[in-house]
Design an enzyme around this catalytic site. Structure first.
Site, short mmCIF file in Angstrom:
data_model
loop_
_atom_site.label_atom_id
_atom_site.label_comp_id
_atom_site.label_asym_id
_atom_site.label_seq_id
_atom_site.Cartn_x
_atom_site.Cartn_y
_atom_site.Cartn_z
N LYS A 212 45.89 50.85 44.03
CA LYS A 212 44.47 51.17 43.88
C LYS A 212 43.80 51.18 45.25
CE LYS A 212 40.33 49.83 41.23
NZ LYS A 212 39.70 48.78 40.39
N HIS A 231 36.22 38.04 37.87
CA HIS A 231 37.32 38.30 36.94
C HIS A 231 38.60 37.68 37.48
CE1 HIS A 231 38.05 41.33 40.02
NE2 HIS A 231 39.27 41.49 39.53
N ASP A 233 42.79 38.79 37.56
CA ASP A 233 43.58 40.01 37.41
C ASP A 233 44.54 39.88 36.23
OD1 ASP A 233 42.32 41.08 39.61
OD2 ASP A 233 43.97 40.69 41.00
#
Length: 345
Positions: A212, A231, A233
């Site tokens: 990414k 968050h 992963d």
């Protein structure tokens, strides 16, 4: 065409962009200026580990960092600086292309095209969730780089000003495959397992590498928004190349801490699948990204994931009557679906 609306990059470069649209504004308790550690004493720093050291010097420090932080940086990791520089060069070139050119590679989940170029602003609108959750100040491009059966070069930039993209990504992916296996070996040994245990438990030769590129353009009001919301992963590991613009933060001891930029280092995140496999002995790191008012921040994470049909659960060695399984064994495809859709695991 899938990319019919404005990207964050285009929004940031539009004339007179002095304030951000309201959908980007975070609630007061989530804004980085109010929640980042700014104490009188120096903030603790995530460990930086020299991989040229032999076991147990390097591996023991990795295991300690995986338990205490869920993240660490590695130097002398064996990936040539030239391979990293080329990966960054072709990524920067892609995002310097005109918007209409980038849009040729736009993802379109509605038609099953889940790899490609996109923007969180567009994704949020497509999810009809703009009012519920603020969006984030980032565009991105991602695609599989391994195993070969999952790679579709038609989704990769391949000609003109982005020439060399394929070669740069394939070379870097070969190095990440080798590094991943070494990291799995050290982390396995740190749990008292055979060095091959984690590699095999997470899919072995079928382990998926998802490359990414995150692109965070300058933001006129960086104190009000985030580049990526907090968050952990979903992956097993994340191997991340940063640029020299700060922005990554990790949550520890009730506070958000800046991750210091270390030239030449790679940042290693422990992901959910390793936390599950270790039955909680290693911790997936809760992290987020801030943005800059004046500079573009970019990062190049590779998400190391189990194959979709591969089930991951706590290793039998860590499940006893006194210490029962904290997680259910689940196919990665199902785990990912639950997490994306915020369903119970």
């Amino acid at each position: 065409m899938a990319e019919a609306r404005q990207s964050v990059q285009a929004l940031a470069s539009s004339p007179g962009a002095a304030i951000i649209p309201p959908e980007f504004v975070r609630p007061a308790h989530e804004r980085p200026g109010a929640t980042t550690f700014r104490g009188d004493a120096p903030a603790p720093e995530i460990p930086v580990i020299d991989m040229s050291l032999s076991w147990p010097a390097a591996g023991a420090r990795m295991a300690e960092a995986a338990r205490d932080w869920g993240i660490f940086q590695v130097v002398n990791h064996g990936i040539p600086a030239s391979a990293v520089a080329e990966l960054q060069r072709v990524g920067r070139e892609f995002f310097s292309l005109p918007q209409e050119h980038k849009s040729r590679y736009a993802m379109d989940p509605a038609s099953g095209k889940t790899q490609g170029y996109g923007s969180m602003s567009l994704q949020q609108k497509d999810n009809h969730d703009k009012k519920k959750t603020p969006t984030t100040w980032v565009d991105f491009f991602f695609h599989n780089v391994s195993p070969p059966a999952m790679v579709d070069h038609r989704l990769w930039p391949g000609s003109g000003s982005d020439n060399g993209y394929k070669e740069a990504n394939e070379e870097y992916a070969r190095h990440v495959q080798r590094l991943t296996r070494e990291l799995f070996g050290q982390l396995s040994a740190g749990l008292g397992l055979e060095e091959s245990a984690m590699w095999e438990a997470l899919g072995g030769e079928d382990v998926v590498l998802l490359q990414k590129i995150n692109f965070y353009p300058p933001c006129p009001q960086p104190e009000l928004t985030l580049g990526v919301a907090p968050h952990t992963d979903m992956s097993a590991l994340t191997v991340l190349v940063p640029n020299d613009v700060p922005g990554l933060q990790v949550f520890k001891d009730g506070r958000w801490h800046d991750v210091r930029y270390v030239p030449g280092a790679l940042i290693i995140h422990i992901g959910d699948q390793i936390e599950i496999l270790s039955n909680g002995r290693y911790k997936a790191v809760l992290h987020r990204t801030t943005v800059s008012k004046d500079k573009t921040r970019m990062s190049w994470p590779v998400f190391v994931e189990p194959p979709a049909e591969h089930a991951v659960g706590p290793h039998p060695q860590f499940v006893t009557d006194e210490n029962p399984a904290k997680y259910k064994a689940k196919k990665f495809r199902d785990y990912k679906h639950c997490k994306i859709n915020k369903l119970p695991q």
